[in-house]
Design an enzyme around this catalytic site. Structure first.
Site, PDB file in Angstrom:
ATOM      1  NE  ARG A   1       6.254   0.127  11.276  1.00 12.89           N
ATOM      2  CZ  ARG A   1       7.018  -0.779  10.911  1.00 12.89           C
ATOM      3  NH1 ARG A   1       7.204  -0.801   9.338  1.00 12.89           N
ATOM      4  NH2 ARG A   1       7.576  -1.410  11.523  1.00 12.89           N
TER       5      ARG A   1
ATOM      6  NE  ARG B   1      13.035  -2.841  -1.797  1.00 15.14           N
ATOM      7  CZ  ARG B   1      11.970  -3.664  -2.060  1.00 15.14           C
ATOM      8  NH1 ARG B   1      11.317  -4.145  -1.220  1.00 15.14           N
ATOM      9  NH2 ARG B   1      12.062  -3.862  -3.428  1.00 15.14           N
TER      10      ARG B   1
ATOM     11  N   PRO C   1       4.593  -7.160   4.100  1.00 12.21           N
ATOM     12  CG  PRO C   1       2.344  -7.166   5.075  1.00 12.21           C
ATOM     13  CD  PRO C   1       3.624  -6.068   4.701  1.00 12.21           C
ATOM     14  CD  GLU C   2       8.674 -10.331   0.263  1.00 13.39           C
ATOM     15  OE1 GLU C   2       8.549 -11.260  -0.808  1.00 13.39           O
ATOM     16  OE2 GLU C   2       9.591  -9.613   0.475  1.00 13.39           O
TER      17      GLU C   2
ATOM     18  CE  LYS D   1       4.882  -7.848  -3.014  1.00  8.65           C
ATOM     19  NZ  LYS D   1       5.808  -6.704  -2.935  1.00  8.65           N
TER      20      LYS D   1
ATOM     21  NE  ARG E   1       9.285  -6.351 -19.362  1.00  9.61           N
ATOM     22  CZ  ARG E   1       8.473  -6.131 -18.173  1.00  9.61           C
ATOM     23  NH1 ARG E   1       9.304  -5.622 -17.222  1.00  9.61           N
ATOM     24  NH2 ARG E   1       7.255  -6.383 -18.176  1.00  9.61           N
TER      25      ARG E   1
ATOM     26  CG  HIS F   1      -1.776   0.963  16.550  1.00  7.84           C
ATOM     27  ND1 HIS F   1      -1.376   2.481  17.021  1.00  7.84           N
ATOM     28  CD2 HIS F   1      -0.808   0.406  17.087  1.00  7.84           C
ATOM     29  CE1 HIS F   1      -0.335   2.234  17.861  1.00  7.84           C
ATOM     30  NE2 HIS F   1      -0.046   1.282  17.881  1.00  7.84           N
TER      31      HIS F   1
END
Ligand SMILES: [Zn+2]
Length: 290
Positions: free
Chosen positions: A115, A271, A2-3, A61, A161, A95
């Protein structure tokens, strides 16, 4: 995973279901869900009993519910954590990990997590923090939807940066709440390659990108999040539909809606990154940081 939009959708659900209610009982099923709570399940439930949730808050999040005694329930949804409002006696979800009962009766609040990467813990809140931020997440940067988010400060920090722009967007100490999906979507909208070196970006580039981040996050919020994973659902059990609006993420080989070029998927930080090879051209060597 989830974001921000998914977590914000859950936060709104919790605001409606849990805030202002006196907790009478908490049950925890199995030790894993409270593994980050120092005192374990017995301490967790004892400290919640008799307390009232005073708010439902989010930063990036991270999701937390301050209590009326200076503590806060901090929730990590992990990959599959869900809060669900349910009538007492209603069949338990598969669950089920925790269950909260309230003095005023219905509905009860349940936490399910298939999970079990998610978890719940009680933390002290930082003194003088406007939103009663739990001590353990005070290092997390504000997110771009926060009214206190400092755009100029972010822009300056980003350009100091020496990294690629997508890495910077994913760095929770710089800006929170932008994960892989929404980073790819915002970069596509801003026509920026993910490896563009942040120290070569002009302030106007950063402003434009921030605007697109906000557009993407708000659009996802209006849609109730992205149901990229059948395990993600809001407190009312419905999943979001923003995935129908994704322009690049998960669309390898499909035509870019702006120029028709086939969307590419490339490996990125263990990813994937999705981009349009024409709208988001590779930066020249001196302006790229992979
Ligand atoms: Zn394109």
């Amino acid at each position: 995973m989830p974001e921000l939009p998914e977590v914000e959708t859950v936060r709104r659900g919790l605001e409606a279901v849990a805030v202002g209610r006196l907790i009478t009982q908490v049950e925890v099923f199995g030790p894993r869900t409270v593994r980050r709570h120092v005192g374990g399940a017995a301490d967790f439930t004892a400290r919640l009993r008799g307390r009232t949730f005073t708010a439902a808050c989010r930063r990036g999040k991270y999701l937390w519910l301050p209590l009326d005694d200076g503590q806060a329930l901090l929730a990590h949804l992990g990959m599959s954590g869900q809060f669900l409002a349910a009538q007492q006696g209603e069949e338990y979800p598969a669950h089920l990990r925790a269950r909260f009962s309230f003095a005023d009766g219905e509905p009860e609040l349940r936490f399910a997590d298939q999970r079990t990467f998610g978890g719940l813990l009680l933390d002290e809140t930082a003194p003088n923090s406007a939103q009663s931020v739990p001590v353990s997440i005070t290092h997390i940067a504000l997110d771009p939807l926060d009214s206190s988010f400092d755009r100029n400060g972010f822009s300056a920090a980003l350009r100091r940066r020496r990294t690629g722009i997508k890495r910077a967007l994913l760095d929770q100490s710089l800006v929170s709440g932008i994960g892989n999906i929404y980073a790819d979507e915002a970069l596509w909208r801003a026509k920026l390659h993910y490896a563009r070196a942040t120290d070569t970006m002009r302030r106007a580039d950063v402003e434009r990108l921030l605007d697109e981040v906000v557009v993407v996050l708000n659009a996802a919020l209006r849609a109730g999040g992205t149901s990229f994973d059948a395990l993600y659902v809001a407190v009312n059990g419905e999943s979001g539909w923003f995935d129908r609006s994704l322009e690049v993420y998960g669309r390898e080989g499909e035509p870019c809606s702006r120029c028709g070029a086939a969307i590419r998927r490339e490996p990125f930080m263990n990813r994937s990154s999705y981009r349009c090879p024409r709208c988001q051209r590779s930066p020249r060597p001196g302006a790229a940081r992979w």
